[in-house]
Design an enzyme around this catalytic site. Structure first.
Site, PDB file in Angstrom:
ATOM      1  N   GLU A   1      -0.388  11.512 -10.893  1.00  0.00           N
ATOM      2  CA  GLU A   1      -0.127  12.922 -10.602  1.00  0.00           C
ATOM      3  C   GLU A   1       0.919  12.975  -9.485  1.00  0.00           C
ATOM      4  OE1 GLU A   1      -3.796  14.690  -9.235  1.00  0.00           O
ATOM      5  OE2 GLU A   1      -3.237  16.654 -10.004  1.00  0.00           O
TER       6      GLU A   1
ATOM      7  N   HIS B   1       0.004  10.520  -6.643  1.00  0.00           N
ATOM      8  CA  HIS B   1      -1.447  10.354  -6.609  1.00  0.00           C
ATOM      9  C   HIS B   1      -1.912   9.481  -7.769  1.00  0.00           C
ATOM     10  CE1 HIS B   1      -5.649  12.341  -7.094  1.00  0.00           C
ATOM     11  NE2 HIS B   1      -5.708  11.329  -6.266  1.00  0.00           N
TER      12      HIS B   1
HETATM   13  P1  NAD Z   1      -9.194   1.778   1.670  1.00  0.00           P
HETATM   14  O1  NAD Z   1     -10.041   2.068   2.821  1.00  0.00           O
HETATM   15  O2  NAD Z   1      -9.678   0.835   0.637  1.00  0.00           O
HETATM   16  O3  NAD Z   1      -7.781   1.230   2.161  1.00  0.00           O
HETATM   17  C1  NAD Z   1      -7.071   1.745   3.233  1.00  0.00           C
HETATM   18  C2  NAD Z   1      -6.302   0.594   3.838  1.00  0.00           C
HETATM   19  O4  NAD Z   1      -5.394   1.113   4.781  1.00  0.00           O
HETATM   20  C3  NAD Z   1      -7.177  -0.412   4.573  1.00  0.00           C
HETATM   21  O5  NAD Z   1      -6.913  -1.694   4.098  1.00  0.00           O
HETATM   22  C4  NAD Z   1      -6.764  -0.234   6.030  1.00  0.00           C
HETATM   23  O6  NAD Z   1      -6.846  -1.454   6.758  1.00  0.00           O
HETATM   24  C5  NAD Z   1      -5.353   0.217   5.875  1.00  0.00           C
HETATM   25  N1  NAD Z   1      -4.861   0.918   7.062  1.00  0.00           N
HETATM   26  C6  NAD Z   1      -5.497   1.852   7.793  1.00  0.00           C
HETATM   27  N2  NAD Z   1      -4.719   2.260   8.798  1.00  0.00           N
HETATM   28  C7  NAD Z   1      -3.543   1.579   8.703  1.00  0.00           C
HETATM   29  C8  NAD Z   1      -2.354   1.568   9.438  1.00  0.00           C
HETATM   30  N3  NAD Z   1      -2.202   2.344  10.517  1.00  0.00           N
HETATM   31  N4  NAD Z   1      -1.362   0.749   9.061  1.00  0.00           N
HETATM   32  C9  NAD Z   1      -1.513  -0.030   7.969  1.00  0.00           C
HETATM   33  N5  NAD Z   1      -2.636  -0.066   7.225  1.00  0.00           N
HETATM   34  C10 NAD Z   1      -3.638   0.736   7.580  1.00  0.00           C
HETATM   35  O7  NAD Z   1      -8.851   3.185   1.017  1.00  0.00           O
HETATM   36  P2  NAD Z   1      -8.355   3.521  -0.448  1.00  0.00           P
HETATM   37  O8  NAD Z   1      -9.523   3.867  -1.287  1.00  0.00           O
HETATM   38  O9  NAD Z   1      -7.418   2.483  -0.887  1.00  0.00           O
HETATM   39  O10 NAD Z   1      -7.581   4.886  -0.219  1.00  0.00           O
HETATM   40  C11 NAD Z   1      -6.309   4.916   0.375  1.00  0.00           C
HETATM   41  C12 NAD Z   1      -5.693   6.280   0.166  1.00  0.00           C
HETATM   42  O11 NAD Z   1      -5.647   6.565  -1.209  1.00  0.00           O
HETATM   43  C13 NAD Z   1      -6.442   7.439   0.790  1.00  0.00           C
HETATM   44  O12 NAD Z   1      -5.521   8.394   1.216  1.00  0.00           O
HETATM   45  C14 NAD Z   1      -7.260   7.976  -0.360  1.00  0.00           C
HETATM   46  O13 NAD Z   1      -7.594   9.336  -0.215  1.00  0.00           O
HETATM   47  C15 NAD Z   1      -6.305   7.795  -1.487  1.00  0.00           C
HETATM   48  N6  NAD Z   1      -6.894   7.715  -2.819  1.00  0.00           N
HETATM   49  C16 NAD Z   1      -8.033   7.044  -3.023  1.00  0.00           C
HETATM   50  C17 NAD Z   1      -8.578   6.976  -4.298  1.00  0.00           C
HETATM   51  C18 NAD Z   1      -9.836   6.196  -4.563  1.00  0.00           C
HETATM   52  O14 NAD Z   1     -10.397   6.353  -5.655  1.00  0.00           O
HETATM   53  N7  NAD Z   1     -10.300   5.375  -3.658  1.00  0.00           N
HETATM   54  C19 NAD Z   1      -7.927   7.602  -5.360  1.00  0.00           C
HETATM   55  C20 NAD Z   1      -6.727   8.270  -5.111  1.00  0.00           C
HETATM   56  C21 NAD Z   1      -6.224   8.324  -3.828  1.00  0.00           C
END
Ligand code: NAD
Length: 730
Positions: free
Chosen positions: A474, A462
């Protein structure tokens, strides 16, 4: 012990070489100091010695005082620790002052022996305070070397004369960034700032030549010469007055008064500037003792240095062979995936960055390009290096390219079905020995692992946003996660030079579990009619980097709504947060989604700058006529977090309080002066903590009930570091 060696050349120059056995970097111990002192005495007493060069046998000069020694100084200082500490520090001053006076006649300032410092590389903390006491400092032209006094970063300040000497050498204003912010410079910048004297190809040769040609006048420090005036003016000089008034306000603004070291440093400089040099050293020693006696300094050193380093070196790594990552797959090239690809490519790892469309994958790679280009513009990176790093990232939609990846990190949408889909697609291609990691922030790892063919090789890694800036990672063990997967994750985190904590799988893991109650407590107070300005300032005045309302604005209100809905669905009747949801859902309905929408608990100007708390809040939740005391608001905000940390420990989510403290400071900025939630509870003591819990529980409800562990510790007279360090060692 032989931390130093002493050799006299045929030219009459004595070379004292610092080379601590068994360490890659020199650090100073009390015994080392005594040894150095003995050699200086020897050189001064030997009529055949014309002068001295102090240098290092390693590629760097020194990393500083051994912080393990500093951390134990108070405990080792005897029955009267303040007196013991003060006397110990004064003895150190005595040795450095002996170097500085070098046997000269105290009246005529003549007859001393020249002593020069020759720094092959990095010189930090005492590694710069010692050279500052020498008569001239020569540094190698080594752009990688770092020169400075970073003590303030771990909650102390330069206490071996660095504070007094640097402020007298540069003036209070010019010395401020180096003392108050711990600013580090390369040798050229350090020379330009006036900290060191010369940057040369061969510092030992240059120092020798200087020693042989130095005159009596070359050895007299400005502050020992008649008529010395502090550059920029002492406190009662008109310009100096402005500096000190400004610095005092600035320090208070930045530290909110919660970091004892910054205040003490400023006091030592101010008071020292009014008196002769030797008295100033005594004042510096008194303030240093004062800081060392404050439990905050020991707690900060323990968490921010000793324990952080222990975790980075694998304190909790299972004993399996090296699992360094060669080829990394990143699924999802959004905000998180793009950041993960960037830090991995920077660390020399080949990265396959996959998204659903080529455009999205390219955009993710573009993120790296933009960051690298910024470094090129700032002349911190060559075009070649930029091309190298970018060349390591392959942006594609084709899962077949994942072939040979030994680790895959998934960062696609926060959706169980989407995550299951990409897990299966990737596992069909990657080697059977590869580890699959999810970057989910809210979904249980053990649940997501159901989509994996190899749940023992499935783990949570994480990251925090923005990935390139946040130091903590994490690592979450699912129910079936095996040791190799944990080692793989830890080795990956070491490669990308971040700090890991390893926790067990439970709702919101550790960091989010503690930060959500903090945000919720702030929102709850809004609903109760507590003035939001009081809420935000109470948080900052207790050392939180952001108030809870600003924090939820930054992470976005709709994310808060989403988490609230999911949590409610999962917890059913036990879900406690009706009061919080009312405010949160209403804000979302009003379209006030936070900073990204330029509208949240705060108002924002068109450029996105915060412009005070939103007035509409007071219209909906009028300010109660009676407002709580500042301390009560602070206790609510702190206990919301620390009780959750204690529960995480009780439930076995955390298995090591060191991870709980380091993770809290690096993960969500928990009041760093305290050393972390467990360190803070140790500072106030379990009985007092239980008493505060009882008061808060009576006034605000069961969420503040003292956990059984805390009650037990209060009854037994225990503290966390005593109880859990002993348990670990057993
Ligand atoms: P985001 O929406 O910016 O990015 C997600 C990406 O995944 C997008 O570019 C999307 O096109 C791609 N995607 C979706 N389905 C897909 C598939 N089937 N195959 C390939 N690519 C695919 O989201 P994010 O903020 O980067 O978050 C991503 C993950 O990280 C989530 O699980 C989120 O909970 C976790 N996370 C986010 C944060 C934060 O602060 N944003 C912090 C820690 C963890």
């Amino acid at each position: 012990m032989t931390d130093f060696t002493y050799v006299v050349g045929t030219d009459g120059v004595a070379t004292i070489t610092w080379d601590v056995p068994g360490k890659s970097m020199n650090v100073m111990s009390l015994a080392g100091f005594a040894e150095l002192s003995g050699f200086v005495d020897q050189a001064l007493a030997d009529a055949g010695v014309k002068g001295v060069v102090i240098t290092s046998g390693k590629k760097d000069f020194a990393g500083g005082m051994d912080l393990n020694v500093i951390a134990k100084m108070k405990d080792d200082a005897g029955a009267e620790p303040a007196r013991g500490l003060f006397e110990g520090v004064m003895a150190m001053h005595g040795i450095l002052r002996k170097i500085e006076r070098a046997g000269m006649d105290p009246k005529t300032l003549k007859g001393g022996k020249p002593i020069a410092a020759a720094l092959p590389g990095t010189a930090l903390g005492i590694g710069l305070e010692l050279p500052l006491a020498c008569h001239r400092i020569f540094a190698a032209d080594n752009p990688k070397a770092k020169i400075g006094l970073p003590e303030i970063m771990v909650g102390i300040f330069p206490g071996a004369g660095g504070t007094t000497r640097l402020s007298r050498k540069l003036g209070a204003m010019a010395a401020a960034p180096f003392l108050l912010e711990g600013k580090l410079s390369d040798p050229k910048a350090a020379k330009a700032a006036g900290i060191i004297d010369e940057v040369v190809a061969d510092p030992v040769a240059a120092a020798r030549a200087w020693v042989l040609s130095a005159t009596d006048a070359d050895l007299v420090k400005p502050w020992d010469a008649k008529g010395y005036k502090m550059p920029g003016g002492a406190p009662y000089h008109p310009a100096g007055f402005m500096t000190f008034v400004g610095a005092s306000a600035m320090v208070h603004g930045k530290t909110m008064g919660v970091y004892p070291a910054a205040k003490a440093l400023l006091a030592a400089v101010y008071e020292g500037a009014l008196v002769p040099f030797d008295t100033a050293l005594k004042i510096e020693a008194r303030w240093f003792t004062n800081v060392m006696m404050n439990p905050s300094s020991g707690a900060m050193i323990r968490s921010l240095f000793i324990n952080k380093e222990a975790l980075e070196k694998g304190a909790n790594r299972p004993r399996v062979p090296d699992q360094s990552v060669q080829k990394l797959g990143v699924l999802g090239a959004g905000m998180m995936g793009a950041g993960i690809a960037y830090v991995a490519a920077q660390a020399g790892i080949s990265v396959v960055l996959i998204d659903a469309s080529q455009e999205a994958a390219d955009k993710g790679k573009g993120y790296s390009e933009a960051l690298l280009e910024k470094s090129v513009q700032r002349r911190k990176l060559s075009e070649e290096k930029k091309a190298d790093v970018l060349g390591r990232i392959t942006a594609t939609t084709d899962y077949a390219v994942l072939e040979g990846c030994d680790l895959v990190v998934e960062a696609v949408f926060e959706d169980v079905g989407v995550k299951a889909g990409v897990t299966a697609k990737a596992e069909a291609v990657i080697p059977s020995s590869a580890v699959f990691a999810t970057n989910t922030s809210t979904l249980p790892i053990s649940h997501l692992a159901k989509a994996s063919m190899r749940p023992e090789q499935f783990i949570g890694i994480h990251f925090f946003s923005p990935v390139d800036k946040m130091a903590l990672v994490e690592i979450i063990r699912g129910k079936q996660t095996g040791d190799v997967a944990v080692a793989k994750a830890l080795d990956f985190v070491r490669q990308i030079r971040k700090t890991p904590i390893v926790v067990n799988d439970a709702r919101f893991f550790y960091a989010n579990r503690c930060i959500i109650p903090y945000i919720n407590e702030g929102i709850r107070m809004v609903a109760e009619g507590v003035n939001p300005v009081l809420i935000e300032n109470a948080a900052k005045l207790v050392g939180m980097p952001l108030g809870p309302l600003q924090l939820v604005d930054e992470t976005s209100i709709d994310l808060g709504v989403k988490i609230a809905k999911a949590t409610k669905a999962a917890m059913g009747a036990e879900y406690p947060d009706g009061a919080v949801d009312e405010v949160l859902f209403w804000m979302a309905d009003e379209g006030r989604l936070g900073k990204k929408a330029n509208a949240g608990f705060y108002a924002y100007d068109p450029a996105g700058k915060r412009a005070g708390l939103w007035e509409g809040l007071a219209a909906r939740y009028p300010e109660a006529t009676e407002q709580p005391a500042l301390g009560e608001v602070q206790h609510r905000l702190l206990f919301a977090q620390v009780l959750e940390a204690v529960r995480a420990l009780e439930e076995g989510v955390l298995t090591d309080i060191r991870e709980g403290d380091v993770g809290a400071i690096l993960g969500w900025g928990f009041a760093p002066w305290s050393g972390g939630p467990f360190a803070w509870l140790d500072i106030i003591g379990a009985p007092r903590a239980v008493e505060i819990c009882e008061g808060l529980e009576a006034a605000h409800g069961a969420r503040f009930a003292a956990p059984a562990l805390l009650r037990e510790m209060a009854a037994k007279g225990q503290n966390f570091y005593g109880r859990f360090t002993a348990a670990k060692a057993a």
